[in-house]
Motif scaffolding. Structure first.
Motif, PDB file in Angstrom:
ATOM      1  N   PHE A 131       0.813  -1.209   0.000  1.00  0.00           N
ATOM      2  CA  PHE A 131       0.000   0.000   0.000  1.00  0.00           C
ATOM      3  C   PHE A 131       0.849   1.263   0.000  1.00  0.00           C
ATOM      4  O   PHE A 131       1.975   1.273   0.488  1.00  0.00           O
ATOM      5  N   LYS A 132       0.252   2.310  -0.539  1.00  0.00           N
ATOM      6  CA  LYS A 132       0.821   3.650  -0.427  1.00  0.00           C
ATOM      7  C   LYS A 132      -0.300   4.586   0.024  1.00  0.00           C
ATOM      8  O   LYS A 132      -1.407   4.545  -0.508  1.00  0.00           O
ATOM      9  N   VAL A 133       0.010   5.416   1.014  1.00  0.00           N
ATOM     10  CA  VAL A 133      -0.945   6.413   1.502  1.00  0.00           C
ATOM     11  C   VAL A 133      -0.335   7.791   1.313  1.00  0.00           C
ATOM     12  O   VAL A 133       0.752   8.075   1.824  1.00  0.00           O
ATOM     13  N   CYS A 134      -1.021   8.620   0.565  1.00  0.00           N
ATOM     14  CA  CYS A 134      -0.543   9.990   0.371  1.00  0.00           C
ATOM     15  C   CYS A 134      -1.635  10.966   0.799  1.00  0.00           C
ATOM     16  O   CYS A 134      -2.813  10.605   0.918  1.00  0.00           O
ATOM     17  N   THR A 135      -1.230  12.192   1.046  1.00  0.00           N
ATOM     18  CA  THR A 135      -2.165  13.168   1.596  1.00  0.00           C
ATOM     19  C   THR A 135      -1.954  14.542   0.974  1.00  0.00           C
ATOM     20  O   THR A 135      -0.869  14.874   0.502  1.00  0.00           O
ATOM     21  N   LEU A 136      -3.023  15.307   0.947  1.00  0.00           N
ATOM     22  CA  LEU A 136      -2.984  16.716   0.559  1.00  0.00           C
ATOM     23  C   LEU A 136      -3.808  17.501   1.568  1.00  0.00           C
ATOM     24  O   LEU A 136      -4.737  16.971   2.194  1.00  0.00           O
ATOM     25  N   GLU A 137      -3.486  18.783   1.712  1.00  0.00           N
ATOM     26  CA  GLU A 137      -4.247  19.638   2.625  1.00  0.00           C
ATOM     27  C   GLU A 137      -5.520  20.123   1.930  1.00  0.00           C
ATOM     28  O   GLU A 137      -5.486  20.572   0.780  1.00  0.00           O
ATOM     29  N   LEU A 138      -6.620  20.032   2.629  1.00  0.00           N
ATOM     30  CA  LEU A 138      -7.926  20.437   2.114  1.00  0.00           C
ATOM     31  C   LEU A 138      -8.239  21.870   2.547  1.00  0.00           C
ATOM     32  O   LEU A 138      -7.402  22.536   3.161  1.00  0.00           O
ATOM     33  N   GLU A 139      -9.439  22.342   2.242  1.00  0.00           N
ATOM     34  CA  GLU A 139      -9.824  23.717   2.594  1.00  0.00           C
ATOM     35  C   GLU A 139     -10.879  23.675   3.693  1.00  0.00           C
ATOM     36  O   GLU A 139     -12.071  23.467   3.445  1.00  0.00           O
ATOM     37  N   HIS A 140     -10.411  23.827   4.931  1.00  0.00           N
ATOM     38  CA  HIS A 140     -11.276  23.848   6.102  1.00  0.00           C
ATOM     39  C   HIS A 140     -10.879  25.074   6.929  1.00  0.00           C
ATOM     40  O   HIS A 140     -10.020  25.861   6.510  1.00  0.00           O
ATOM     41  N   VAL A 141     -11.464  25.245   8.096  1.00  0.00           N
ATOM     42  CA  VAL A 141     -11.153  26.426   8.911  1.00  0.00           C
ATOM     43  C   VAL A 141      -9.872  26.242   9.716  1.00  0.00           C
ATOM     44  O   VAL A 141      -9.349  27.223  10.277  1.00  0.00           O
ATOM     45  N   ILE A 142      -9.383  25.011   9.856  1.00  0.00           N
ATOM     46  CA  ILE A 142      -8.054  24.748  10.391  1.00  0.00           C
ATOM     47  C   ILE A 142      -7.369  23.767   9.440  1.00  0.00           C
ATOM     48  O   ILE A 142      -8.006  23.225   8.532  1.00  0.00           O
ATOM     49  N   GLN A 143      -6.087  23.526   9.663  1.00  0.00           N
ATOM     50  CA  GLN A 143      -5.373  22.586   8.799  1.00  0.00           C
ATOM     51  C   GLN A 143      -6.065  21.224   8.833  1.00  0.00           C
ATOM     52  O   GLN A 143      -6.328  20.669   9.891  1.00  0.00           O
ATOM     53  N   CYS A 144      -6.347  20.693   7.660  1.00  0.00           N
ATOM     54  CA  CYS A 144      -7.106  19.457   7.556  1.00  0.00           C
ATOM     55  C   CYS A 144      -6.622  18.696   6.327  1.00  0.00           C
ATOM     56  O   CYS A 144      -6.390  19.290   5.272  1.00  0.00           O
ATOM     57  N   PHE A 145      -6.483  17.378   6.486  1.00  0.00           N
ATOM     58  CA  PHE A 145      -5.928  16.553   5.413  1.00  0.00           C
ATOM     59  C   PHE A 145      -6.949  15.553   4.886  1.00  0.00           C
ATOM     60  O   PHE A 145      -7.864  15.122   5.598  1.00  0.00           O
ATOM     61  N   GLY A 146      -6.758  15.188   3.645  1.00  0.00           N
ATOM     62  CA  GLY A 146      -7.434  14.049   3.052  1.00  0.00           C
ATOM     63  C   GLY A 146      -6.394  12.993   2.737  1.00  0.00           C
ATOM     64  O   GLY A 146      -5.216  13.309   2.531  1.00  0.00           O
TER      65      GLY A 146
END
Length: 312
Positions: A131-146
């Motif tokens: 497996f590989k898990v990667c992430t990007l920062e989303l647009e929320h009111v605080i730092q939040c990842f998907g």
């Protein structure tokens, strides 16, 4: 691969929905059980399932809002009481380590297992042979990842008749060939795995997003995913509230699924303002944009099998 929704509500618990938590069951793939977010009372929800806390080996935290993390200290302590000995790794935004360690220190909570906490940024946060898990920062009111979970391609099926024709006897050599290893026969000849196996099979991709407005990062993480798990805190009529609080409507979630060309959308993180009688309307609003939409309930259980999403 299976998905178990332990909590599908937003902000605070309600009679219908607990706060956020999802289990991705990768035990069939020898990956273990991965938890995404751990809202208040997540361990109570686990008691109503067959999932053992000691079996959970990874926790991914999208952001530090309480409805996504307030269940962590209790869960970590109970995992010890329930026989947990294997290492647990937590991945989350900057601040998650301080919050967890302070909670454990002040309550003098002793853990019987190794705990590793990795504070993440955009990019690959975990990778192994499967497996590989990667992430990007989303647009929320605080730092939040998907998070995007990609299963690596699986070995092709062993063409048994072809292997026998090449002189391979019944026994362990067949498994070696199936696993992609070449083998040497008793007469010294070599049988190559690629000659007696079919093409590699595509693995699955699942995107699990934290709280977010509709944004390009969400679409990128979900690109051509088999399953997209996306918040849908509001309906289309309350879109202004969604934007104000950094959340999505069911229409936003469906639009992301359509733009990313995913196969299936599971909407969760539903506001307590929506009762059971309102779910059909949410379903209708989402389906008008993206047909393959499912509204998750607490204890919803889905299986991905033979390229299909099955609700169990």
């Amino acid at each position: 691969m299976e998905l178990f929704f332990l909590g599908t509500g937003a902000g605070m618990p309600s009679k219908q929905r607990n706060t956020s938590s999802l289990i991705v069951n990768l035990s069939a793939e020898q990956g273990g059980y991965w938890m995404f977010d751990c809202g208040e009372a997540t361990q109570h929800q686990l008691l109503k399932t067959s999932i053992k806390p000691r079996k959970i080996n990874k926790i991914f935290i999208t952001h530090l809002h309480g409805d996504h993390i307030f269940g962590l200290p209790g869960f970590l302590g109970s995992r010890s009481f329930l026989g947990g000995e294997d290492e647990l790794i937590i991945y989350g935004p900057v601040g998650i380590k301080e919050w967890i360690m302070t909670s454990l220190r002040l309550t003098k909570t002793h853990l019987t297992y190794p705990l590793k906490i990795e504070e993440i940024d955009e990019g690959v946060v975990f990778e192994d042979d499967q497996f590989k898990v990667c992430t990007l920062e989303l647009e929320h009111v605080i730092q939040c990842f998907g998070f995007r979970i990609e299963q690596k391609p699986l070995p092709g099926k062993l063409l048994v008749d072809k292997a026998f024709e090449s002189g391979v006897p019944k026994g362990p050599l067949l498994k070696q060939l199936k696993d992609g290893d070449d083998v040497e026969l008793a007469d010294g000849s070599i049988v190559y795995s690629k000659d007696v196996t079919g093409d590699a099979q595509k693995g699955f991709t699942v995107a699990v997003l934290g709280d977010t407005k509709h944004c390009s990062a969400a679409v990128k993480l979900a690109d051509k995913a088999d399953i997209l798990v996306h918040e849908a805190t509001f309906d289309n009529e309350t879109g202004e509230l969604a934007s104000e609080y950094g959340h999505s409507t069911i229409g936003d979630a469906a639009r992301t699924a359509k733009e990313a060309n995913v196969k299936e959308l599971i909407a969760n993180h539903i506001s307590a303002r929506f009762l059971q009688a309102d779910i059909a309307n949410l379903q209708e609003q989402g389906s008008a944009i993206f047909p393959n939409v499912h509204i998750a309930e607490d204890f919803s259980h889905f299986e991905w099998k033979n390229e299909q999403l099955i609700k169990k």
